[in-house]
Design an enzyme around this catalytic site. Structure first.
Site, PDB file in Angstrom:
ATOM      1  N   SER A  17       0.852  -1.185   0.000  1.00 49.38           N
ATOM      2  CA  SER A  17       0.000   0.000   0.000  1.00 49.38           C
ATOM      3  C   SER A  17       0.897   1.248   0.000  1.00 49.38           C
ATOM      4  CB  SER A  17      -0.869  -0.024   1.254  1.00 49.38           C
ATOM      5  OG  SER A  17      -1.618   1.148   1.282  1.00 49.38           O
ATOM      6  N   GLY A  18       0.636   2.140  -0.888  1.00 49.96           N
ATOM      7  CA  GLY A  18       1.410   3.390  -0.950  1.00 49.96           C
ATOM      8  C   GLY A  18       2.652   3.266  -1.815  1.00 49.96           C
ATOM      9  N   THR A  23      -1.554   2.668  -7.874  1.00 48.71           N
ATOM     10  CA  THR A  23      -2.644   3.406  -8.519  1.00 48.71           C
ATOM     11  C   THR A  23      -2.080   4.453  -9.473  1.00 48.71           C
ATOM     12  OG1 THR A  23      -3.973   3.026  -6.583  1.00 48.71           O
ATOM     13  CG2 THR A  23      -4.707   4.750  -8.052  1.00 48.71           C
ATOM     14  N   ASN A  35      -0.775   5.806   3.114  1.00 50.54           N
ATOM     15  CA  ASN A  35      -0.992   6.485   1.834  1.00 50.54           C
ATOM     16  C   ASN A  35      -2.170   7.438   1.986  1.00 50.54           C
ATOM     17  OD1 ASN A  35      -1.544   7.216  -0.763  1.00 50.54           O
ATOM     18  ND2 ASN A  35      -1.604   5.132  -1.602  1.00 50.54           N
ATOM     19  N   SER A  72      -5.173   6.096  -0.448  1.00 44.79           N
ATOM     20  CA  SER A  72      -5.049   4.639  -0.559  1.00 44.79           C
ATOM     21  C   SER A  72      -6.326   4.055  -1.146  1.00 44.79           C
ATOM     22  CB  SER A  72      -4.789   4.071   0.828  1.00 44.79           C
ATOM     23  OG  SER A  72      -4.676   2.686   0.729  1.00 44.79           O
ATOM     24  N   SER A  73      -6.151   3.171  -2.145  1.00 42.32           N
ATOM     25  CA  SER A  73      -7.332   2.528  -2.725  1.00 42.32           C
ATOM     26  C   SER A  73      -7.824   1.510  -1.722  1.00 42.32           C
ATOM     27  CB  SER A  73      -6.968   1.816  -4.018  1.00 42.32           C
ATOM     28  OG  SER A  73      -6.066   2.588  -4.757  1.00 42.32           O
ATOM     29  N   GLY A 108      -2.344  -3.405  -2.109  1.00 42.49           N
ATOM     30  CA  GLY A 108      -1.084  -4.108  -1.900  1.00 42.49           C
ATOM     31  C   GLY A 108      -1.107  -4.898  -0.607  1.00 42.49           C
ATOM     32  N   GLU A 114      -0.721  -5.904   2.971  1.00 43.35           N
ATOM     33  CA  GLU A 114      -0.875  -5.024   4.121  1.00 43.35           C
ATOM     34  C   GLU A 114      -0.499  -5.731   5.411  1.00 43.35           C
ATOM     35  OE1 GLU A 114      -4.785  -3.336   4.089  1.00 43.35           O
ATOM     36  OE2 GLU A 114      -4.212  -1.825   2.603  1.00 43.35           O
TER      37      GLU A 114
END
Ligand SMILES: Nc1ncnc2c1ncn2[C@@H]1O[C@H](COP(=O)(O)OP(=O)(O)O)[C@@H](O)[C@H]1O
Ligand SMILES: [Mg+2]
Length: 1108
Positions: free
Chosen positions: A107-108, A112, A157, A160-161, A387, A389
């Site tokens: 993540s981050g 994306t 993030n 973050s999605s 991603g 986590e």
């Protein structure tokens, strides 16, 4: 530059890890760090792109960069995500291979962003045009909408999605985008009701509150203050560098572009607002008689507003928060909810509402961006999934997310490592096996249908009896205890019995990317994803289209006692579909790495990166690449592609493809160690060899193109030339004709001129000759004439002289004779001769006079006064007498033509002349008038029939005259009739007789000397007619009337003729009065007619206009 450019040029560190020397984890990290420090965030491992998140914007995404990477070979330029995008796009367009772009990372790490970069690059290089641009725009604009609803700030993030996204972009055969399909995976809906410290709820809530207009907020019954809402965490309401208000406008705009209707947007916002309101509903306990607490809504205002927003009946929802109906075997049991259950129900509703809204949004967007044409299309899938986590507190969501990442790693391994090795073996290529960690075993732990964790969770959820998270953990402990990647305190595996980092209510999985500790709390609930049926029914009853659509199970028609599939089951199924989908496509990998945990630029935390490099299996990736071959291709397409490089294979190779390739490689003198022949494919070890082949091919293609061009141009030119030649002949022929014609005409003209000159000259010469000849001839004649003349004159003179002499002789002789005779007879003749000669002479003159006179006699008109002049004065008397006689004779002749009537007229005229000539000024004007008498044609005109019969005598004169009123002197028109015996006055219109005066009663007539027509008929005193008095009348025919009257009286032998008095002043008798009628000269302006006025009883004045 062309052809020489390579990623090896100006390289910082090594652009492709395959070229790293020596290859070790340290050198790998060092290379990454070095490149990162120099802003080189992309590095290759063969065709895999490693992307380091720079956490700041770099100037490497400009349109110029897009152009630079467009249509270039992958290894030609320094590593870039655009190179990968270009490669994928081109092989999709040119080789008809469906592509997928797999973006993985924590993540981050920038997944994306990477997916957006890929999409924007493809949008920039693919076709253009109105329709295509619209599709592109819609595809790109779907991002902001989904990000607003599906992204949130997390500790890792800021954007973050919180959902997985896979987007298929569909292209036509030209490579123009047709549309797309988005699949979403498991939105992290627990975030709606609760966020970890330092994190936010989904962006859209904050965007709505800060970006919407006051009016919109009022409509949605919202307050701008974030702190008013329980669901919005307070400590990080705003994120630095993020403008929620501006983003709200972007999202609204994007929704519009994607094709949302205004009412749809409003519905969506209403739902968002409803979720916020829902969060504010609070419950209080109310004691019941059975000792249990029952929940009641504390402050009903929020509930009311929410119900108003969604069109739900408040009581229905209120009841759904207090009671729960359980249906079992067609029996309905209603139980009360306590406060905790009510809060649970509320949150479940909020989560469901939001996650269903999100799914609806994806479906709605898909509806807009779906490809219209049904033609076969190629697909490029872009996978941007959450991603891996690892949080402090990991729950069901993390478990699911990490499961997905395990699966992706699996597919990566399958497609790159295993597939590669297996292919070498298949193709019979010598190969040293590379050890790599295959995470299939972890996947199995999680998803195995019999004893996988997900399967057991489902089993636990569906099991009757009390089910808790603890019973689930117990089950895991018994079944998975032996698994080498599963760790639990209570498992039989005594290894962890004393591990204090592993709490009792947790289990740990050794994921490929590291160990993750999961807390079992909530697993069962979240997997059940339970929403009380009362709530879904309440929602279905809402008077709101969208809500109704979102809760179809609330429909009474659809009561379904079967449990819905669990969240875990659904997710597993969708991941399975995704994996199958990806396996059919050509994969392109972007592996995102985040350089630090602080979201900071320029910081490279080695340990963090090292960890990611390890679990992403990047080292193994490099090793496999290095051991293997960079490029492989089946013999047929290979030969097809490169056959033009060798004369033997070009244009057609007759034998088997493999032999052709062998001949080709030998001919090209590629070193043998650079390639190997597999069973069906050739393997090229080094990309450089491939570039060499490509470069040669490119040149060769250029040559071939030049050849085709040459032939085509030659043909075109020849054709053009022949055409021109043909045209030229035609033009030349026409021109020559024209020129010759012109020349001929010119010569003809010149000839004519010359001819005319020559002829003229000849003619003049001839004329001169002729003239000369003529003159010569004339001269002779003249001379002859002169000569004859001279002779004749001389002869004449002689003859004259002779005659004169003879005459003289005769005269002299005559004189002599005469003298002799006179001398002899003189005594006899002298006395009578003179008289006789005189008489004769006079007679002769008179004869001549008469003859002359006869010739010059004047005309026969009596008024012709001309007369020839007399020739001799002695004829004076005769001349005058003859004139008189002639005139009389002429008059007699003239008169003899007259008829009797005409004679009478002339007599009348004569009479008039006698009476009035030189006495009355009116007379001259009457001379030319013929005295017609009956002007009214009284005997012919039927109008006067009556009048005519009233007068028994013959009418001599009938005319309209004016009778002067004796009293005032004004005139009245009357018909005036004159017969032999009387004068009659009658009415002009009716013809009725007004007065009849016998002529015998007339004494006299008086008129003036002027040019007027007034006349007075004076009557004899004592006569019968004289009662009223004399008549004063006026007529233009005065002369005729009076002449006729006069002649009538004169004709009567018994009477004295009527006296006609002509005077400018006369007396008349009006009844008893004697009135003087006086004529004066008036001015000419009164007009031509005289006017009459009775001045007093003695005087009547007539004003006569002076004749000019
Ligand atoms: N290529 C890049 N250039 C600049 N900033 C980037 C880039 N990639 C990521 N970032 C930054 O990192 C943040 C997180 O990236 P994101 O793609 O959302 O991560 P992920 O989707 O992997 O969770 C972005 O909001 C952006 O600020
Ligand atoms: Mg993301």
């Amino acid at each position: 530059m062309e052809g020489k450019a390579s990623l090896l040029d100006n390289m910082i560190g090594v652009g492709d890890m395959v070229l790293l020397e020596p290859l070790s984890e340290d050198s790998f990290l060092e290379n990454l760090k070095k490149r990162f420090d120099h802003n080189e965030i992309y590095t290759y491992i063969g065709s895999v792109v490693i992307s380091m998140n720079p956490y700041r914007s770099l100037p490497i995404y400009t349109p110029e960069k897009v152009e630079e990477y467009r249509n270039r070979n992958f290894y030609e330029l320094s590593p870039h995500i655009y190179a990968l995008a270009d490669e994928a796009y081109r092989s999709l367009r040119d080789q008809d291979k469906d592509q997928c772009i797999l973006i993985t990372g924590e993540s981050g790490a920038g997944k994306t962003e990477a997916s957006k970069l890929v999409m924007s690059y493809v949008a920039a290089v693919c076709g253009k045009g109105q329709e295509v641009n619209k599709v592109k725009e819609q595809l790109l604009q779907s991002n902001p909408v989904l990000e607003a609803f599906g992204n949130a700030k997390t500790v890792r993030n800021d954007n973050s999605s919180r959902f997985g996204k896979y987007m298929d972009i569909e292209f036509d055969f030209k490579g123009d985008p047709l549309g797309g399909v988005i699949s979403n995976y498991l939105l992290e809906k627990s975030r709606v009701v609760k966020q970890p410290r330092g994190e936010r709820n989904f962006h859209v809530f904050y965007q709505l509150l800060s970006g919407a207009s006051d009016e919109t907020l009022k409509k949605l019954k919202l307050d701008r203050d974030v702190s008013k809402y329980n669901y919005l965490c307070l400590d990080s309401a705003s994120v630095s560098g993020v403008d929620d208000a501006a983003n709200f406008r972007t999202v609204r705009n994007a929704m519009q572009i994607v094709g949302f209707m205004e009412d749809e947007v409003q519905s969506v916002l209403q739902l968002v607002a409803a979720v916020l309101k829902l969060g504010n509903i609070e419950f209080k306990p109310e004691s019941r008689s059975n000792g249990l607490d029952e929940s009641r809504v504390k402050d009903k205002n929020d509930l009311k507003e929410m119900c108003e927003l969604l069109g739900i009946e408040q009581s229905v929802l209120e009841r759904a928060f207090s009671y729960r109906t359980v249906e079992a075997k067609s029996e309905k049991v209603s139980t009360t909810l306590n406060v905790a259950q009510a809060y649970y129900a509320r949150d479940a509703l909020a989560k469901n509402l939001y996650s269903r809204l999100f799914s609806w949004l994806v479906t709605r967007i898909n509806g807009s961006i779906k490809a219209q044409a049904k033609t076969r299309h190629k697909v490029m899938g872009v996978l941007d999934i959450y991603g891996f986590e690892i949080f402090e507190d990991n729950s069901f969501e993390q478990f699911i997310i990490n499961y997905c990442n395990e699966k992706l790693q699996q597919i990566f391994i399958e497609l790159t490592l295993r597939e590669e090795q297996e292919e070498y073996i298949r193709e019979g290529i010598e190969w040293t096996n590379i050890e790599y960690f295959n995470n299939a075993v972890i996947c199995d732990l999680m998803e195995n249908n019999q004893n996988g964790i997900l399967a057991m969770l489902d089993e636990e959820c569906l099991r009757p009896g009390t089910v808790t998270d603890e019973t689930f953990l117990d089950k895991l402990n018994t079944i998975c205890a032996e698994h080498q990647h599963f760790e639990s305190r209570l498992s039989k595996n005594s290894k962890f019995l004393t591990d204090h980092s592993l709490p009792h209510n947790c289990f740990r999985i050794q994921h490929y990317a590291g160990k993750v500790l999961y807390r079992v709390e909530g697993f069962v609930d979240k997997n059940n994803d339970l929403l009380y049926r009362d709530l879904s029914q309440a929602m279905y009853k809402a008077n709101h289209n969208l809500i109704k659509q979102l809760f179809p199970e609330g429909s009474p028609a659809k009561i379904n006692l079967k449990r819905p599939p669990t969240a875990g089951f659904q997710f597993k199924a969708s991941v399975g579909t995704l994996m199958r989908n990806l396996q059919t496509k050509n994969p392109n990998y972007i592996r995102c790495i985040k350089p630090n945990d602080k979201k900071a630029s320029h910081i490279f935390t080695e340990s963090l990166v090292c960890h990611q490099v390890r679990y992403l299996g990047l080292m193994e990736n490099v090793r496999v690449r290095r051991a293997g071959y960079a490029f492989r291709q089946a013999y047929e397409p290979c030969l097809e592609r490169y056959k033009m490089l060798c004369k033997k294979t070009w244009p057609h190779w007759k034998g088997p493809a493999r032999q052709g390739v062998e001949v080709l490689m030998a001919d090209l003198k590629v070193p043998a160690e650079e390639y190997s022949y597999g069973r069906s494919k050739i393997f090229i070890r080094n990309p450089r060899t491939l570039f060499f082949l490509e470069e040669r091919r490119r040149q060769c293609l250029q040559d071939l193109a030049a050849l085709i061009q040459k032939i085509y141009r030659g043909w075109k030119c020849r054709r053009q030339f022949l055409l021109m030649k043909k045209s030229q002949v035609v033009v030349a022929a026409w021109y020559r004709r024209y020129a010759q014609e012109k020349k001929y005409k010119k010569i003809k003209r010149a000839t004519t001129v010359m001819q005319s000159y020559a002829r003229g000259w000849q003619a003049r010469k001839l004329l001169r000759q002729l003239k000369h000849q003529k003159r010569c001839e004339e001269a002779a004649t003249t001379i002859a004439a002169y000569w004859h003349g001279t002779q004749a004159r001389r002869e004449l003179r002689r003859l004259k002289e002779e005659a004169r002499r003879k005459h003289a002789v005769a005269v002299i002789w005559a004189y002599w004779q005469g003298l002799k005779v006179r001398r002899e007879y003189r005594k006899f003749f002298r006395a009578n001769a003179g008289k006789k000669i005189y008489n004769f002479t006079v007679q002769r003159i008179i004869q001549k006079y008469f003859l002359n006179l006869r010739k010059n006699l004047p005309s026969m008109s009596p008024i012709d006064k001309s007369w020839p002049t007399r020739p001799y004065s002695f004829l004076d008397g005769v001349h005058t007498e003859l004139r008189r006689i002639f005139h009389l004779w002429r008059c007699k002749k003239y008169r003899s033509q007259f008829t009797e009537e005409k004679k009478a007229v002339y007599e009348e005229k004569l009479e008039a002349s006698k009476l009035f000539k030189d006495r009355k000024a009116l007379y001259p004007s009457s001379v030319s008038q013929s005295f017609k008498g009956d002007y009214l044609e009284i005997n012919k005109n039927p109008k006067y029939q009556k009048l005519h019969s009233a007068v028994d005598e013959k009418v001599l004169l009938a005319d309209t005259i004016s009778k002067i009123n004796r009293a005032n002197g004004k005139g009245t028109p009357r018909i005036f009739l004159l017969t032999k015996k009387s004068v009659v006055l009658a009415d002009q219109k009716t013809g009725q007789v007004k007065a009849s005066v016998p002529l015998l009663d007339l004494a006299s007539v008086s008129v003036s000397k002027q040019s007027d027509g007034f006349f007075a008929l004076k009557l004899k005193e004592g006569s019968a007619s004289a009662v009223k008095g004399d008549f004063l009348l006026s007529s233009e025919r005065l002369i005729e009337i009076i002449t006729k009257l006069y002649r009538l009286s004169a004709a009567n032998a018994e009477r004295v003729p009527l006296s006609v008095d002509i005077s400018d002043e006369f007396l008349v008798q009006f009844k008893t009065d004697k009135v003087c009628v006086k004529f004066i000269q008036g001015s000419p302006r009164n007009g031509n007619s005289a006017s009459c006025k009775r001045k007093n009883n003695r005087l009547l004045e007539v004003s006569v206009p002076s004749t000019p």
